[in-house]
Design a protein around this motif. Structure first.
Motif, mmCIF file in Angstrom:
data_model
loop_
_atom_site.group_PDB
_atom_site.id
_atom_site.type_symbol
_atom_site.label_atom_id
_atom_site.label_comp_id
_atom_site.label_asym_id
_atom_site.label_seq_id
_atom_site.Cartn_x
_atom_site.Cartn_y
_atom_site.Cartn_z
ATOM 1 N N PHE A 140 -73.797 35.852 7.697
ATOM 2 C CA PHE A 140 -73.305 34.747 8.540
ATOM 3 C C PHE A 140 -73.163 33.685 7.683
ATOM 4 O O PHE A 140 -73.455 33.667 6.368
ATOM 5 N N CYS A 141 -72.465 32.517 8.150
ATOM 6 C CA CYS A 141 -71.983 31.336 7.222
ATOM 7 C C CYS A 141 -73.209 30.446 6.987
ATOM 8 O O CYS A 141 -73.897 30.113 7.970
ATOM 9 N N PRO A 142 -73.560 30.156 5.719
ATOM 10 C CA PRO A 142 -74.897 29.583 5.610
ATOM 11 C C PRO A 142 -74.644 28.031 5.915
ATOM 12 O O PRO A 142 -75.825 27.178 6.000
ATOM 13 N N GLU A 143 -73.354 27.433 5.843
ATOM 14 C CA GLU A 143 -73.159 26.372 6.483
ATOM 15 C C GLU A 143 -73.341 25.886 8.099
ATOM 16 O O GLU A 143 -74.047 25.222 8.213
ATOM 17 N N CYS A 144 -72.732 26.616 8.665
ATOM 18 C CA CYS A 144 -72.783 26.343 10.261
ATOM 19 C C CYS A 144 -73.510 27.364 10.910
ATOM 20 O O CYS A 144 -73.549 27.285 12.212
ATOM 21 N N GLY A 145 -73.803 28.407 10.330
ATOM 22 C CA GLY A 145 -74.823 29.566 11.109
ATOM 23 C C GLY A 145 -74.136 30.549 11.868
ATOM 24 O O GLY A 145 -74.836 31.471 12.430
ATOM 25 N N GLY A 180 -62.659 33.619 10.978
ATOM 26 C CA GLY A 180 -63.587 32.913 10.234
ATOM 27 C C GLY A 180 -64.831 32.502 11.156
ATOM 28 O O GLY A 180 -64.836 32.477 12.225
ATOM 29 N N CYS A 181 -65.708 31.735 10.531
ATOM 30 C CA CYS A 181 -66.893 31.171 11.191
ATOM 31 C C CYS A 181 -66.376 29.575 11.752
ATOM 32 O O CYS A 181 -65.204 29.163 11.639
ATOM 33 N N ALA A 182 -67.220 29.068 12.364
ATOM 34 C CA ALA A 182 -67.273 27.777 13.192
ATOM 35 C C ALA A 182 -66.645 26.475 12.312
ATOM 36 O O ALA A 182 -66.033 25.811 12.530
ATOM 37 N N CYS A 183 -67.135 26.716 11.064
ATOM 38 C CA CYS A 183 -66.860 25.535 10.057
ATOM 39 C C CYS A 183 -65.514 25.684 9.036
ATOM 40 O O CYS A 183 -65.138 24.829 8.500
ATOM 41 N N GLY A 184 -65.379 27.048 8.892
ATOM 42 C CA GLY A 184 -64.129 27.324 8.058
ATOM 43 C C GLY A 184 -64.438 27.730 6.696
ATOM 44 O O GLY A 184 -63.745 28.184 6.016
ATOM 45 N N ALA A 185 -65.618 27.545 6.652
ATOM 46 C CA ALA A 185 -66.100 28.116 5.086
ATOM 47 C C ALA A 185 -66.119 29.590 4.713
ATOM 48 O O ALA A 185 -65.766 29.906 3.796
ATOM 49 N N VAL A 186 -66.066 30.221 5.823
ATOM 50 C CA VAL A 186 -65.904 31.709 5.818
ATOM 51 C C VAL A 186 -64.894 32.262 6.413
ATOM 52 O O VAL A 186 -64.497 31.852 7.671
HETATM 53 ZN ZN LIG Z 1 -69.159 28.233 8.639
#
Ligand SMILES: [Zn+2]
Ligand SMILES: [Zn+2]
Length: 129
Positions: free
Chosen positions: A74-79, A7-13
């Motif tokens: 890409f994750c729109p929250e953390c990029g 997943g992405c850095a913030c965990g949203a994806v």
């Molecule tokens: Zn993220």
């Protein structure tokens, strides 16, 4: 058979994909350099149909150096860039290796766009084509 998760850095994806990758590589093209902010993008190819992606992925479309239309998700929250795909191989998606929950399992098999590699990020001889 292992399941690859990440997943992405913030965990949203988040994603999970069954089994192993079809192949793995590192891409030194300028688009990957800009998208990741690094010298190259280590990635692996998996089946689009078998991979589950969860979360608010945003896609950026561009024309790759090969001339093919390409999408980067890409994750729109953390990029964090997570996934990419090209119209040339619609059945496949490419996941970025550093998004893996266990990135130690990754081994690149070859390098692509070596001619665009930066002098500060040289291609290891064993990955050269
Ligand atoms: Zn993220
Ligand atoms: Zn690239």
């Amino acid at each position: 058979m292992r399941t690859l998760t990440g997943g992405c850095a913030c965990g949203a994806v988040r994603y999970e994909t069954p089994g192993d990758w079809e192949f793995s590589f590192q891409c030194h093209c300028r688009k990957c350099q800009r998208a990741t902010g690094t010298g190259h993008a280590p990635a692996f190819a998996v089946s689009r149909a078998e991979t589950r992606l969860h979360g608010p992925i945003k896609h950026y479309e561009h024309v790759a150096d090969t001339g093919a239309r390409t999408k980067t998700g890409f994750c729109p929250e953390c990029g964090s860039p997570i996934v990419s795909s090209t119209e040339r191989f619609p059945e496949r998606i490419y996941l970025l290796a550093a998004t893996l929950d266990d990135p130690t399992v990754f081994r690149p098999q070859f390098a692509v766009f070596e001619s665009e590699a930066q002098p500060w990020d040289t291609v290891p001889p064993e990955l050269r084509g």
